[in-house]
Design a protein around this motif. Structure first.
Motif, PDB file in Angstrom:
ATOM      1  N   GLU A 104      48.843  40.676  47.839  1.00 25.63           N
ATOM      2  CA  GLU A 104      49.203  41.199  46.526  1.00 25.63           C
ATOM      3  C   GLU A 104      47.978  41.152  45.620  1.00 25.63           C
ATOM      4  O   GLU A 104      47.556  40.082  45.185  1.00 25.63           O
ATOM      5  N   THR A 108      48.913  45.300  41.877  1.00 29.10           N
ATOM      6  CA  THR A 108      50.303  45.144  42.312  1.00 29.10           C
ATOM      7  C   THR A 108      51.004  44.040  41.531  1.00 29.10           C
ATOM      8  O   THR A 108      52.158  44.185  41.108  1.00 29.10           O
ATOM      9  N   ALA A 109      50.294  42.925  41.333  1.00 30.71           N
ATOM     10  CA  ALA A 109      50.867  41.818  40.579  1.00 30.71           C
ATOM     11  C   ALA A 109      51.176  42.238  39.141  1.00 30.71           C
ATOM     12  O   ALA A 109      52.222  41.864  38.585  1.00 30.71           O
ATOM     13  N   TYR A 110      50.299  43.025  38.557  1.00 34.78           N
ATOM     14  CA  TYR A 110      50.515  43.497  37.184  1.00 34.78           C
ATOM     15  C   TYR A 110      51.715  44.443  37.112  1.00 34.78           C
ATOM     16  O   TYR A 110      52.544  44.342  36.206  1.00 34.78           O
ATOM     17  N   ARG A 111      51.813  45.338  38.082  1.00 38.41           N
ATOM     18  CA  ARG A 111      52.942  46.279  38.095  1.00 38.41           C
ATOM     19  C   ARG A 111      54.262  45.540  38.247  1.00 38.41           C
ATOM     20  O   ARG A 111      55.246  45.832  37.546  1.00 38.41           O
ATOM     21  N   LEU A 112      54.324  44.569  39.143  1.00 40.24           N
ATOM     22  CA  LEU A 112      55.547  43.806  39.346  1.00 40.24           C
ATOM     23  C   LEU A 112      55.899  42.980  38.107  1.00 40.24           C
ATOM     24  O   LEU A 112      57.080  42.835  37.757  1.00 40.24           O
ATOM     25  N   PHE A 113      54.866  42.453  37.440  1.00 42.34           N
ATOM     26  CA  PHE A 113      55.093  41.690  36.215  1.00 42.34           C
ATOM     27  C   PHE A 113      55.702  42.577  35.136  1.00 42.34           C
ATOM     28  O   PHE A 113      56.643  42.182  34.442  1.00 42.34           O
ATOM     29  N   GLN A 114      55.155  43.780  34.993  1.00 39.80           N
ATOM     30  CA  GLN A 114      55.672  44.706  33.988  1.00 39.80           C
ATOM     31  C   GLN A 114      57.113  45.111  34.290  1.00 39.80           C
ATOM     32  O   GLN A 114      57.940  45.236  33.390  1.00 39.80           O
ATOM     33  N   GLU A 115      57.409  45.332  35.576  1.00 40.11           N
ATOM     34  CA  GLU A 115      58.767  45.717  35.956  1.00 40.11           C
ATOM     35  C   GLU A 115      59.754  44.568  35.711  1.00 40.11           C
ATOM     36  O   GLU A 115      60.871  44.780  35.234  1.00 40.11           O
ATOM     37  N   GLN A 116      59.323  43.354  36.014  1.00 30.72           N
ATOM     38  CA  GLN A 116      60.212  42.206  35.876  1.00 30.72           C
ATOM     39  C   GLN A 116      60.552  41.895  34.427  1.00 30.72           C
ATOM     40  O   GLN A 116      61.677  41.523  34.105  1.00 30.72           O
ATOM     41  N   ARG A 136      51.509  36.783  50.094  1.00 27.03           N
ATOM     42  CA  ARG A 136      52.941  36.492  50.096  1.00 27.03           C
ATOM     43  C   ARG A 136      53.383  36.321  51.540  1.00 27.03           C
ATOM     44  O   ARG A 136      53.249  37.228  52.363  1.00 27.03           O
ATOM     45  N   SER A 266      69.199  44.114  39.406  1.00 24.81           N
ATOM     46  CA  SER A 266      68.713  43.674  40.709  1.00 24.81           C
ATOM     47  C   SER A 266      69.549  42.547  41.305  1.00 24.81           C
ATOM     48  O   SER A 266      69.406  42.217  42.483  1.00 24.81           O
TER      49      SER A 266
END
Length: 304
Positions: A104, A108-116, A136, A266
């Motif tokens: 990751e 990718t980590a930034y995108r997942l953070f924004q989505e979460q 991961r 989710s």
């Protein structure tokens, strides 16, 4: 035993002790509301465990530039260190424990953070260049987390190994405490309901002592005399139990399935179907509680 006569006696008792019967209904309703809430909360916890424990992973976080960890003395993890870490994760030493591995990166980590955290105050608070890279790792057995942690505890380029299961355990521990609190309140309220039912039945028997005495003189059995009193308590408790199921159904339909589910899509949350499974148990608890309490009270105090 004529059913019409029996029901007329029950209705007569309900009318004579209407205020006490309403009190029994309300106390039973409140106590079983907590019982039902505790049961639904445990169902939700079980569903969340089944869902999340299959998805959580072990995160092997790589050293950022400003880390003070002993394994990060050379600063940010280099490409060579990353290659060594990835090779170790795919090595024969860990083959029996590691099911899958993926890298990751910061993007990718930034995108997942924004989505979460979309729509919350945390959205956009951490820039992409400050996100931490990681591997991961999905384990064959989640209980074998300690092996991964020990294996990489002194590996250069690895700042920390985090087991997401432990984070979930803390959340579930809090939910279990809430369940225990609900059960504790429910037990106290159930005791109050039992005492109130017993008192109501005693008063009802006292006000109708002349009728019961006449019935005894004409040869009526104890069962025939006592059954109307027992049914009074059972009916009141059953009404309270049905009300508690109805309120739980409305709360789940509008509060959980409606409002909360839209905000956490989710996560699979409990629904009205789960309430329909719990409600018969609430009715059973209420009926048994009232029936046993009434029968014991009449056996001790009603001399016919």
């Amino acid at each position: 035993m004529k059913f019409s006569f029996l029901m007329s006696e029950v209705l007569s008792g309900l009318r004579r002790n209407l205020s006490l019967i309403i009190s029994v209904v309300l106390v039973t309703f409140v106590s079983l509301l907590f019982v039902g809430a505790a049961a639904l909360l445990q169902m939700q916890i079980g569903g969340m465990k089944d869902y999340w424990y299959d998805k959580v992973q072990v995160a092997v976080f790589l050293c950022p530039e400003d880390s003070e960890a002993p394994t990060c003395t050379d600063g940010e993890a280099t490409d060579e260190q990353k290659a060594e870490i990835e090779a170790a994760l795919h090595s024969s030493d860990l083959a029996d424990y590691v099911e899958e591995v993926h890298f990751e990166d910061r993007a990718t980590a930034y995108r997942l953070f924004q989505e979460q955290f979309a729509g919350t105050s945390l959205e956009g608070t951490v820039p992409e260049d400050q996100m931490q890279e990681s591997y991961r790792v999905g384990l064959v057995d989640a209980e074998q987390y300690g092996i991964i942690q020990e294996y990489f505890s002194a590996t250069p380029g690895v700042e920390e190994v985090v087991d997401q299961n432990r984070l979930l355990d803390q959340i579930f521990r809090i939910l279990n405490i809430a369940t225990a609190a609900a059960v504790g309140i429910a037990v106290i309220m159930l005791v109050c309901a039992v005492v109130l039912i017993a008192t109501t039945i005693r008063l009802s028997a006292f006000t109708r002592r002349r009728e019961t005495g006449i019935m005894r003189l004409v040869g009526a059995s104890n069962l025939f005399i006592q059954l109307p009193f027992v049914l009074e308590g059972v009916l009141a408790a059953a009404v309270g139990a049905v009300l508690s199921g109805g309120v739980l159904g409305l709360a789940v339909h509008f509060g959980v399935s409606g409002w909360l589910q839209a905000r956490v899509p989710s996560i699979s949350l409990i629904g009205v179907g789960d309430v329909l499974l719990v409600t018969p148990l609430l009715v059973l608890v209420g009926v048994v509680m009232a029936g046993v309490s009434s029968a014991l009270t009449l056996r001790r105090y009603m001399k016919v």
